[in-house]
Design a protein around this motif. Structure first.
Motif, PDB file in Angstrom:
ATOM      1  N   THR A   1       0.849  -1.189   0.000  1.00  0.00           N
ATOM      2  CA  THR A   1       0.000   0.000   0.000  1.00  0.00           C
ATOM      3  C   THR A   1       0.883   1.236   0.000  1.00  0.00           C
ATOM      4  O   THR A   1       1.680   1.441   0.916  1.00  0.00           O
ATOM      5  CB  THR A   1      -0.917   0.020   1.238  1.00  0.00           C
ATOM      6  OG1 THR A   1      -1.711  -1.161   1.245  1.00  0.00           O
ATOM      7  CG2 THR A   1      -1.813   1.245   1.221  1.00  0.00           C
ATOM      8  N   THR A   2       0.749   2.059  -1.035  1.00  0.00           N
ATOM      9  CA  THR A   2       1.649   3.193  -1.242  1.00  0.00           C
ATOM     10  C   THR A   2       1.795   4.071  -0.014  1.00  0.00           C
ATOM     11  O   THR A   2       2.904   4.424   0.392  1.00  0.00           O
ATOM     12  CB  THR A   2       1.139   4.054  -2.411  1.00  0.00           C
ATOM     13  OG1 THR A   2       1.093   3.257  -3.581  1.00  0.00           O
ATOM     14  CG2 THR A   2       2.048   5.247  -2.642  1.00  0.00           C
ATOM     15  N   SER A   3       0.689   4.425   0.619  1.00  0.00           N
ATOM     16  CA  SER A   3       0.735   5.373   1.735  1.00  0.00           C
ATOM     17  C   SER A   3       1.437   4.806   2.956  1.00  0.00           C
ATOM     18  O   SER A   3       1.793   5.551   3.876  1.00  0.00           O
ATOM     19  CB  SER A   3      -0.683   5.805   2.114  1.00  0.00           C
ATOM     20  OG  SER A   3      -1.447   4.687   2.522  1.00  0.00           O
ATOM     21  N   LEU A   4       1.656   3.490   2.992  1.00  0.00           N
ATOM     22  CA  LEU A   4       2.296   2.860   4.143  1.00  0.00           C
ATOM     23  C   LEU A   4       3.787   2.627   3.932  1.00  0.00           C
ATOM     24  O   LEU A   4       4.457   2.088   4.808  1.00  0.00           O
ATOM     25  CB  LEU A   4       1.597   1.541   4.479  1.00  0.00           C
ATOM     26  CG  LEU A   4       0.144   1.678   4.938  1.00  0.00           C
ATOM     27  CD1 LEU A   4      -0.472   0.313   5.195  1.00  0.00           C
ATOM     28  CD2 LEU A   4       0.046   2.552   6.184  1.00  0.00           C
TER      29      LEU A   4
ATOM     30  N   GLN B   1       6.956   4.151   4.384  1.00  0.00           N
ATOM     31  CA  GLN B   1       7.218   5.326   5.220  1.00  0.00           C
ATOM     32  C   GLN B   1       8.584   5.280   5.892  1.00  0.00           C
ATOM     33  O   GLN B   1       9.130   4.210   6.151  1.00  0.00           O
ATOM     34  CB  GLN B   1       6.162   5.434   6.331  1.00  0.00           C
ATOM     35  CG  GLN B   1       4.745   5.614   5.847  1.00  0.00           C
ATOM     36  CD  GLN B   1       3.730   5.498   6.971  1.00  0.00           C
ATOM     37  OE1 GLN B   1       4.080   5.217   8.117  1.00  0.00           O
ATOM     38  NE2 GLN B   1       2.469   5.709   6.648  1.00  0.00           N
TER      39      GLN B   1
ATOM     40  N   SER C   1       6.266   9.666   3.261  1.00  0.00           N
ATOM     41  CA  SER C   1       5.555   8.460   2.864  1.00  0.00           C
ATOM     42  C   SER C   1       5.268   8.480   1.373  1.00  0.00           C
ATOM     43  O   SER C   1       5.425   9.500   0.703  1.00  0.00           O
ATOM     44  CB  SER C   1       4.233   8.335   3.639  1.00  0.00           C
ATOM     45  OG  SER C   1       3.365   9.406   3.324  1.00  0.00           O
ATOM     46  N   GLY C   2       4.837   7.306   0.874  1.00  0.00           N
ATOM     47  CA  GLY C   2       4.373   7.212  -0.502  1.00  0.00           C
ATOM     48  C   GLY C   2       5.437   6.829  -1.492  1.00  0.00           C
ATOM     49  O   GLY C   2       6.602   6.644  -1.159  1.00  0.00           O
ATOM     50  N   ASN C   3       5.049   6.718  -2.729  1.00  0.00           N
ATOM     51  CA  ASN C   3       5.937   6.269  -3.796  1.00  0.00           C
ATOM     52  C   ASN C   3       6.512   7.422  -4.589  1.00  0.00           C
ATOM     53  O   ASN C   3       6.839   7.280  -5.758  1.00  0.00           O
ATOM     54  CB  ASN C   3       5.178   5.328  -4.746  1.00  0.00           C
ATOM     55  CG  ASN C   3       5.012   3.962  -4.124  1.00  0.00           C
ATOM     56  OD1 ASN C   3       5.311   3.778  -2.956  1.00  0.00           O
ATOM     57  ND2 ASN C   3       4.548   3.014  -4.899  1.00  0.00           N
ATOM     58  N   ASP C   4       6.650   8.579  -3.951  1.00  0.00           N
ATOM     59  CA  ASP C   4       7.205   9.738  -4.634  1.00  0.00           C
ATOM     60  C   ASP C   4       8.725   9.676  -4.665  1.00  0.00           C
ATOM     61  O   ASP C   4       9.349   9.831  -5.710  1.00  0.00           O
ATOM     62  CB  ASP C   4       6.731  11.012  -3.930  1.00  0.00           C
ATOM     63  CG  ASP C   4       7.239  12.264  -4.616  1.00  0.00           C
ATOM     64  OD1 ASP C   4       7.637  12.162  -5.783  1.00  0.00           O
ATOM     65  OD2 ASP C   4       7.230  13.331  -3.990  1.00  0.00           O
TER      66      ASP C   4
END
Length: 465
Positions: free
Chosen positions: A9-12, A14, A30-33
């Motif tokens: 899950t992208t938001s997790l 971190q 967090s995230g896939n940035d």
């Protein structure tokens, strides 16, 4: 306590932190940035920097740096899709890491570089009985000039091996566990590690002498008060504590706190079936109240403009701007309110309408809500109030001042106050090279005279006495 976690899950995905008792948890980024499959972190407390290593994934970002507050700084090693950065450490002014690949055997490496990612050195390459097959973790013991490398599950798994920290030369293999060594640390003249396996009894937290002798199993896995698939550890001998991070599973215990002898204490971060705690690091680093991205000064027609940008603000009351000339003391020339708390880019501008003639040194100071100041940096620029092409006489004057200038150059004369307000304007015949200007009706003080023409603007300071 800082840790890196990954998830489907992208938001997790971190980088997070908390106090050692688990209180005051914070998500720093967090995230896939900035990463795709976060595997490891390293803390450079001296420079308030967090290094993050990305995992094996399409588009992975290699090694990047974050500021202490988690804001992105830069990428220092480009990612390779099939290569995972599995362990990192800052030691002796260098960055060390191990990387692994299941499809590119030549990318199984132990490396070092400068802290900015320059001057990369491959200390050791894998896929041999005297190196490693799938390196997962490392620890740099500069006191003994040794790097410990823990190998992963593989037909050629070499367990825990030691290498010369300077040359990368293989020294010996000191531990041969029955699983993957997923976390390593030297502390209190002992070597600690966690290992994981598909066999429940081989999931362990262990300690040994630095040469691998006298191995003791401190805790075994597969229980609610230990771990299921341990991925990382951090040892704090000062508080007699060990922290172990578990992998994603239905019964994951998250990050757990143990005593130095292996007795379970409590959960620090909750377990999850979709979160893997891949790296843990304990450190004290200073988080500045604002993260300054840029600060510039630029000379305008009748002023100096300061521009700066922040990417993060916490309890930021505002900014104070100070200025001095050559050899002088800094004095405050202005202030601007801050945004309080923010995690987005904010741009600020301040115009100094009364710059000094010559060098102007500017200092930007941030002020907390509690009044604490933080110096964010200094810049210098040169402002020319007196132009050699324009002669003003007499100066100071009580009434008439004669301006002399090159012929066929200027079309407009303007008299301004020091705030840039135009008090008088006169259009010039291009055939003239001088003009008389009366200050009779103006108050005693300083003024600016601006001549414009042919795309050129010149300023001079004129004083009424």
């Amino acid at each position: 306590l800082y840790w890196a976690q990954s998830s489907g899950t992208t938001s997790l995905d971190q980088v997070s932190s908390a106090k050692f008792d688990g209180s005051d948890p914070k998500i720093l980024i967090s995230g896939n940035d900035k990463f795709i499959n976060l595997q490891t972190i390293a803390i450079d407390a001296a420079n308030n920097t967090i290094y993050v290593g990305d995992g094996n994934n399409t588009g992975n970002t290699g090694i990047s740096r974050l500021n202490a507050d988690g804001s992105y700084k830069d990428n220092i090693k480009a990612g390779i899709d099939a290569v995972s950065i599995n362990g990192m450490q800052v030691a002796g002014g260098k960055l060390y890491w191990v990387q692994a690949s299941s499809s590119i055997s030549t990318e199984n490496k132990l490396c070092s570089s400068d802290l900015n990612g320059q001057n990369v050195v491959t200390l050791a390459s894998g896929n041999s009985a005297t190196t490693f097959a799938n390196p997962q973790t490392l620890y740099v013991d500069l006191a003994n000039n040794i790097v410990y490398v823990g190998d992963g599950v593989n037909a050629g798994n070499t367990g825990i091996s030691r290498f010369n920290a300077t040359t990368g030369a293989y020294i010996d293999k000191i531990v041969t566990p029955t699983g993957a060594v997923s976390g390593l640390q030297v502390a209190g003249n002992k070597l600690y590690w966690v290992q994981t396996s598909n066999t429940a009894s081989d999931d362990k937290l262990c300690v040994s002498d630095l040469n691998g002798q006298n191995v003791v199993t401190l805790a075994s896995g597969n229980s609610a008060t230990t771990f299921i698939n341990p991925q990382s550890l951090y040892v704090d001998v000062n508080s007699n504590s060990i922290y172990v991070g578990d992998a994603a599973s239905a019964n994951s215990t998250g990050i757990s706190h143990f005593t130095i002898t292996g007795t379970y204490v409590k959960v620090i971060a909750a377990g999850s079936s979709i979160i893997s705690y891949n790296a843990i690091y304990g450190a004290s680093i200073t988080t500045l109240p604002v993260t300054l991205v840029d600060l510039t000064v630029k000379v305008q027609t009748n002023a100096v403009e300061l521009n700066w940008q922040t990417s993060y603000e916490q309890n930021n009351k505002g900014f104070e701007i100070y200025r001095r000339g050559d050899g002088g003391e800094f004095t405050r020339v202005g202030e601007i309110s801050g945004k309080g708390n923010s995690a987005v880019a904010i741009n600020y501008t301040f115009r100094d309408k009364n710059p000094l003639d010559g060098n102007n040194y500017y200092r930007l100071v941030q002020i907390d809500n509690d009044g604490k100041p933080t110096n964010l940096g200094e810049r210098v620029t040169t402002f020319q109030l007196v132009d050699k092409d324009i002669k003003v006489s007499p100066n100071p004057t009580s009434d008439i001042a004669t301006l002399t200038f090159p012929i066929a150059t200027y079309e407009t004369l303007e008299l301004m106050d020091l705030n840039g307000k135009v008090l008088y304007r006169q259009y010039l015949d291009r055939s003239v090279s001088s003009v008389d200007l009366s200050l009779a009706k103006y108050a005693v003080g300083s003024y600016l005279v601006k001549l414009s023409g042919n795309g050129v603007q010149k300023l001079n300071k004129l004083i009424k006495k």
